[in-house]
Write a protein that holds these residues in place. Structure first.
Motif, PDB file in Angstrom:
ATOM      1  N   THR A  91       0.836  -1.207   0.000  1.00 22.29           N
ATOM      2  CA  THR A  91       0.000   0.000   0.000  1.00 22.29           C
ATOM      3  C   THR A  91       0.870   1.255   0.000  1.00 22.29           C
ATOM      4  O   THR A  91       0.515   2.243  -0.629  1.00 22.29           O
ATOM      5  CB  THR A  91      -0.960   0.061   1.210  1.00 22.29           C
ATOM      6  OG1 THR A  91      -0.202   0.139   2.408  1.00 22.29           O
ATOM      7  CG2 THR A  91      -1.865  -1.139   1.269  1.00 22.29           C
ATOM      8  N   SER A  92       2.020   1.190   0.691  1.00 20.28           N
ATOM      9  CA  SER A  92       2.865   2.391   0.691  1.00 20.28           C
ATOM     10  C   SER A  92       3.472   2.600  -0.698  1.00 20.28           C
ATOM     11  O   SER A  92       3.571   3.733  -1.172  1.00 20.28           O
ATOM     12  CB  SER A  92       3.940   2.316   1.773  1.00 20.28           C
ATOM     13  OG  SER A  92       4.908   1.360   1.467  1.00 20.28           O
ATOM     14  N   VAL A  93       3.833   1.500  -1.358  1.00 23.52           N
ATOM     15  CA  VAL A  93       4.367   1.619  -2.725  1.00 23.52           C
ATOM     16  C   VAL A  93       3.292   2.177  -3.669  1.00 23.52           C
ATOM     17  O   VAL A  93       3.560   3.080  -4.467  1.00 23.52           O
ATOM     18  CB  VAL A  93       4.873   0.240  -3.230  1.00 23.52           C
ATOM     19  CG1 VAL A  93       5.141   0.268  -4.726  1.00 23.52           C
ATOM     20  CG2 VAL A  93       6.138  -0.165  -2.483  1.00 23.52           C
ATOM     21  N   MET A  94       2.060   1.648  -3.518  1.00 25.50           N
ATOM     22  CA  MET A  94       0.992   2.129  -4.397  1.00 25.50           C
ATOM     23  C   MET A  94       0.676   3.606  -4.134  1.00 25.50           C
ATOM     24  O   MET A  94       0.407   4.368  -5.070  1.00 25.50           O
ATOM     25  CB  MET A  94      -0.275   1.280  -4.228  1.00 25.50           C
ATOM     26  CG  MET A  94      -0.181  -0.112  -4.845  1.00 25.50           C
ATOM     27  SD  MET A  94       0.362  -0.126  -6.559  1.00 25.50           S
ATOM     28  CE  MET A  94      -1.037   0.650  -7.358  1.00 25.50           C
ATOM     29  N   MET A 107       0.884 -12.788   1.394  1.00 25.59           N
ATOM     30  CA  MET A 107       2.084 -12.129   1.919  1.00 25.59           C
ATOM     31  C   MET A 107       3.179 -12.125   0.858  1.00 25.59           C
ATOM     32  O   MET A 107       3.827 -11.106   0.604  1.00 25.59           O
ATOM     33  CB  MET A 107       2.560 -12.876   3.165  1.00 25.59           C
ATOM     34  CG  MET A 107       3.954 -12.581   3.624  1.00 25.59           C
ATOM     35  SD  MET A 107       4.253 -13.396   5.221  1.00 25.59           S
ATOM     36  CE  MET A 107       5.579 -14.459   4.815  1.00 25.59           C
ATOM     37  N   MET A 108       3.350 -13.279   0.192  1.00 26.35           N
ATOM     38  CA  MET A 108       4.408 -13.378  -0.815  1.00 26.35           C
ATOM     39  C   MET A 108       4.040 -12.590  -2.067  1.00 26.35           C
ATOM     40  O   MET A 108       4.892 -11.937  -2.671  1.00 26.35           O
ATOM     41  CB  MET A 108       4.656 -14.849  -1.152  1.00 26.35           C
ATOM     42  CG  MET A 108       5.149 -15.609   0.065  1.00 26.35           C
ATOM     43  SD  MET A 108       5.079 -17.388  -0.161  1.00 26.35           S
ATOM     44  CE  MET A 108       6.641 -17.666  -0.905  1.00 26.35           C
ATOM     45  N   ILE A 109       2.761 -12.649  -2.431  1.00 28.00           N
ATOM     46  CA  ILE A 109       2.320 -11.890  -3.609  1.00 28.00           C
ATOM     47  C   ILE A 109       2.568 -10.399  -3.386  1.00 28.00           C
ATOM     48  O   ILE A 109       3.119  -9.703  -4.238  1.00 28.00           O
ATOM     49  CB  ILE A 109       0.823 -12.153  -3.894  1.00 28.00           C
ATOM     50  CG1 ILE A 109       0.630 -13.611  -4.316  1.00 28.00           C
ATOM     51  CG2 ILE A 109       0.296 -11.199  -4.957  1.00 28.00           C
ATOM     52  CD1 ILE A 109      -0.818 -14.059  -4.373  1.00 28.00           C
ATOM     53  N   ALA A 110       2.191  -9.926  -2.192  1.00 28.77           N
ATOM     54  CA  ALA A 110       2.360  -8.495  -1.902  1.00 28.77           C
ATOM     55  C   ALA A 110       3.835  -8.118  -1.886  1.00 28.77           C
ATOM     56  O   ALA A 110       4.225  -7.063  -2.395  1.00 28.77           O
ATOM     57  CB  ALA A 110       1.708  -8.148  -0.564  1.00 28.77           C
ATOM     58  N   LEU A 164       8.107  -5.144  -4.982  1.00 33.56           N
ATOM     59  CA  LEU A 164       9.411  -5.046  -5.648  1.00 33.56           C
ATOM     60  C   LEU A 164       9.242  -4.799  -7.145  1.00 33.56           C
ATOM     61  O   LEU A 164       9.942  -3.970  -7.726  1.00 33.56           O
ATOM     62  CB  LEU A 164      10.212  -6.328  -5.418  1.00 33.56           C
ATOM     63  CG  LEU A 164      10.726  -6.508  -3.984  1.00 33.56           C
ATOM     64  CD1 LEU A 164      11.198  -7.942  -3.754  1.00 33.56           C
ATOM     65  CD2 LEU A 164      11.852  -5.529  -3.688  1.00 33.56           C
ATOM     66  N   VAL A 165       8.283  -5.504  -7.734  1.00 33.85           N
ATOM     67  CA  VAL A 165       8.079  -5.349  -9.176  1.00 33.85           C
ATOM     68  C   VAL A 165       7.636  -3.918  -9.503  1.00 33.85           C
ATOM     69  O   VAL A 165       8.223  -3.241 -10.351  1.00 33.85           O
ATOM     70  CB  VAL A 165       7.012  -6.341  -9.688  1.00 33.85           C
ATOM     71  CG1 VAL A 165       6.645  -6.046 -11.131  1.00 33.85           C
ATOM     72  CG2 VAL A 165       7.521  -7.772  -9.547  1.00 33.85           C
ATOM     73  N   ILE A 166       6.608  -3.461  -8.786  1.00 27.44           N
ATOM     74  CA  ILE A 166       6.020  -2.155  -9.096  1.00 27.44           C
ATOM     75  C   ILE A 166       7.014  -1.024  -8.869  1.00 27.44           C
ATOM     76  O   ILE A 166       7.090  -0.071  -9.630  1.00 27.44           O
ATOM     77  CB  ILE A 166       4.739  -1.939  -8.263  1.00 27.44           C
ATOM     78  CG1 ILE A 166       3.675  -2.922  -8.718  1.00 27.44           C
ATOM     79  CG2 ILE A 166       4.232  -0.504  -8.398  1.00 27.44           C
ATOM     80  CD1 ILE A 166       2.458  -2.987  -7.831  1.00 27.44           C
ATOM     81  N   SER A 167       7.807  -1.147  -7.800  1.00 21.02           N
ATOM     82  CA  SER A 167       8.731  -0.057  -7.483  1.00 21.02           C
ATOM     83  C   SER A 167      10.047  -0.212  -8.233  1.00 21.02           C
ATOM     84  O   SER A 167      10.924   0.633  -8.118  1.00 21.02           O
ATOM     85  CB  SER A 167       9.010  -0.051  -5.990  1.00 21.02           C
ATOM     86  OG  SER A 167       9.660  -1.264  -5.653  1.00 21.02           O
TER      87      SER A 167
END
Lengths: 330, 346
Positions: free
Chosen positions: A89-92, A141-144, A149-152
């Motif tokens: 959520t912080s990354v988004m 948990m693993m998906i998030a 990492l992917v998104i950022s």
């Protein structure tokens, strides 16, 4: 919430549970006071306003996570995705505000919605797909973690150029008073408390946790309510994510792993039973405060970190032991 | 029931296959090429496309790093390319997407060996995991140069890396100088187990203890490099020792934690902050005057020295057992210098 009933043979199961919950809360609150007194004597620097403010501030992120997950734990479930979910959520929030240039308020809402979505997916996996909560939320948990990492692109997103973002957590609406993050924490306690003890959501949360089958047979759509409960927990995760991002003025994609366990520890110390059916948000708040008072106090006494961890472990053992004693007695 | 489970398993495994195939297609051209034509000696990798067969007589050094996306590794690659040009060798530079993909790195090392290079540069994510492949390299008489982190094996001829102990000692000296060689200092370290954690702590602590009798180290705490955790614990340190003169943070997350703590307690200018590593927030903190300065490794130097050592080995020259690739102290005064700019990454 604090109704103490003197008649243990009452047929009203909910009332009886609440009363023993209240006992646990009193116990937890007493431990908190004793800890505060102990550390004030042990170190003269402990009972200073700036330190108390520091303790409150360091409670906020884990505390809000713990509040949300209390709902899930009362249903007899568990949510392991709250730590890395908070990171996502912080990354988004960073993506919405920094990359897409949305207004801060929309970004915050986007972050919270992300949290809600994570909770919803967990709830869906648990109730519709019938995957055990431990596994479903472990997967989440693993998906998030991966998505963060992917998104950022595996590097932090900075809010340095977003004016006032830092103030969401660290500013104070009432000048000179406590930081906003602490205020938000208390507001979340209030919102959660109202939800859990004054609304139908709360009634069903307890009901599902006490006896899921009976709840279903009495005509309540357990699946639907479970999804709602996990989604509510997800909203709390989202709020925690926004606060963390604001306090660090950045979204750190590799953070968050392990936070779920600290939050669960706070819930357990606060007297919520891991077997479901009973618990309270005031208890969780006290549990989270106990954790941060302990950490802060031991640190201020310069006790080596390894021992701090040992002590906290013992506190969790004690809390669960008292919970078991209580169950035996009732 | 069992059949169902089996069917599910098959479906799952095939999904994994499809996914991994997609992944390697888009990202890892090298792997695919390798699978397709094993006998081809060379195959293209993403950035530094290599020679074709007839570039023949140039020595070829295959470099397998811990990653290639991060600024740090890109700087290592720049250094390696610079050396490759200078010494007239061909190099390839690749690494897994993140630093926990030990198995992927093993595949890359295997692929690099299959290309039959003249030398290999290798930064192990896990030295134990790599040892069978390193032995294979040894049997084929391919010299191996370790870089960034040492390998638990005597096969690599040398290791080109930062001397973390000496770097932390420099941080201690700078701290002492900044606080007038007296007062209380504390450390926020990223962990008490890893080699970098231990050396960056001991180098600082022992330098202070040996050379600065008027400086007292009042506390050492570990924040796991976690920004939030480090912030909270640095705050407590300042609470416990209101007269503290300085705090040292042993990596990016730790140092940022200290900066946050100083900022949140409005102790700017009262507590001297010395950091380690680089990053936007540290650079900002130095510019704002909250952080006095920090130590940064020299990633370009690591890449350069790795290729240079490989060339030396191929020419039959002695290489030292360890190559210290150097480090820099950077602060508001020298941050714009060219050599610092190369080492400081956002």
């Amino acid at each position: 919430m604090s109704t103490l009933t003197s008649n243990p043979s009452t047929s009203n199961q909910k009332k009886r549970l609440v009363s023993s919950g209240a006992l646990q809360q009193i116990l937890a609150f007493a431990s908190l006071i004793i800890l505060v007194i102990f550390f004030s004597i042990a170190s003269e620097n402990f009972l200073q306003w700036s330190n108390i403010e520091g303790i409150l501030l360091s409670t906020t992120v884990i505390g809000i996570l713990a509040l949300g997950t209390t709902f899930v734990i009362i249903t007899g479930g568990i949510d392991l995705s709250i730590g890395t979910g908070m990171t996502l959520t912080s990354v988004m929030t960073g993506v919405f505000i920094v990359f897409l240039g949305l207004p801060v308020l929309l970004g915050i809402i986007g972050g919270i919605v992300t949290g809600a979505l994570i909770g919803f997916i967990s709830g869906f996996s648990v109730s519709i797909l019938r995957i055990p909560p431990f596994i479903a939320t472990l997967a989440m948990m693993m998906i998030a973690e991966g998505l963060s990492l992917v998104i950022s692109g595996a590097s932090p997103i900075y809010f340095s150029d977003v004016e006032g973002f830092n103030n969401i957590a660290l500013g104070s609406i009432f000048p000179g008073a406590i930081p906003n993050a602490v205020l938000i924490f208390f507001i979340m306690v209030l919102i959660g408390w109202i939800l859990l003890s004054k609304t139908i959501v709360g009634r069903y949360t307890f009901s599902i946790g006490s006896n899921e089958e009976a709840t279903r047979l009495s005509g309540i759509n357990v699946k639907k309510w479970k999804m709602i409960i996990y989604t509510i927990a997800g909203c709390f995760t989202g709020v925690a994510g926004v606060i963390m991002a604001s306090r660090l003025n950045s979204a750190q994609p590799a953070l968050g792993m392990g936070y779920e366990l600290e939050a669960i520890a706070a819930v357990v110390i606060g007297g919520t039973s891991l077997s479901g059916g009973k618990g309270s948000l005031i208890g969780t708040m006290i549990g989270a405060l106990i954790m941060s008072v302990l950490t802060n106090g031991l640190r201020i006494m310069s006790i080596p970190q390894e021992w701090q961890t040992v002590v906290i472990g013992f506190v969790i053992l004690l809390a669960v032991y008292f919970d078991m004693l209580r169950k035996k007695n009732s | 029931m069992k059949k169902k489970l089996l069917a599910l398993l098959v479906v799952f495994v095939s999904i994994l296959f499809v996914l991994s195939a997609c992944g390697s297609e888009s990202e890892e051209a090298s792997e695919n090429n390798n699978a397709e034509n094993e006998d081809a000696k060379e195959s293209g990798t993403e950035e530094t496309a290599t020679t074709d067969e007839d570039a023949g007589d140039k020595p070829y050094v295959a470099i397998v790093s811990k990653g290639f996306q991060h600024q740090f590794w890109q700087a290592v690659q720049r250094g390696a390319e610079q050396a490759a040009e200078e010494f007239d060798v061909e190099i390839t530079f690749e690494g897994p997407e993140n630093e926990s993909q030990v198995d992927k790195q093993m595949e890359m090392l295997q692929a690099a060996l299959d290309k039959n290079p003249d030398a290999i540069g290798f930064a192990a994510l896990d030295s134990q995991a790599a040892s069978p492949l390193l032995e294979k390299a040894d049997e084929s008489d391919i010299p191996v140069i370790a870089f960034d982190s040492g390998v638990d094996s005597d096969i690599p001829l040398t290791t080109a890396s930062t001397d973390n102990y000496a770097a932390a000692a420099l941080a201690a000296e700078k701290m002492a100088e900044l606080i007038g060689e007296q007062g209380k200092v504390a450390l926020v370290v990223h962990d008490q187990v890893s080699v970098t954690g231990v050396q960056r702590r001991d180098g600082f602590v022992e330098t202070i203890e040996e050379n600065y009798p008027d400086i007292e180290i009042v506390d050492t705490q570990y924040g796991g490099g976690d920004h939030l955790e480090s912030t909270n614990l640095a705050k407590t340190m300042i609470q416990a020792h209101p007269d503290i003169a300085g705090i040292y943070g042993s990596n990016e997350g730790s140092a940022i934690g200290v900066v946050n703590a100083v900022r949140e307690l409005s102790k700017e200018g009262e507590v001297t902050v010395v950091g380690f590593d680089s990053g936007k927030q540290q650079i900002d903190a130095i510019n704002e005057g909250i952080m006095a300065g920090a130590i940064t490794q020299n990633p370009e130097g690591i890449g350069y020295e790795t290729v240079k050592a490989a060339v030396d080995a191929l020419n039959g020259e002695e290489v030292p057992e360890n190559i210290d690739t150097g480090f820099y102290w950077y602060d508001a005064d020298n941050m714009e210098d060219e050599e610092i700019q190369a080492a400081v990454y956002e």
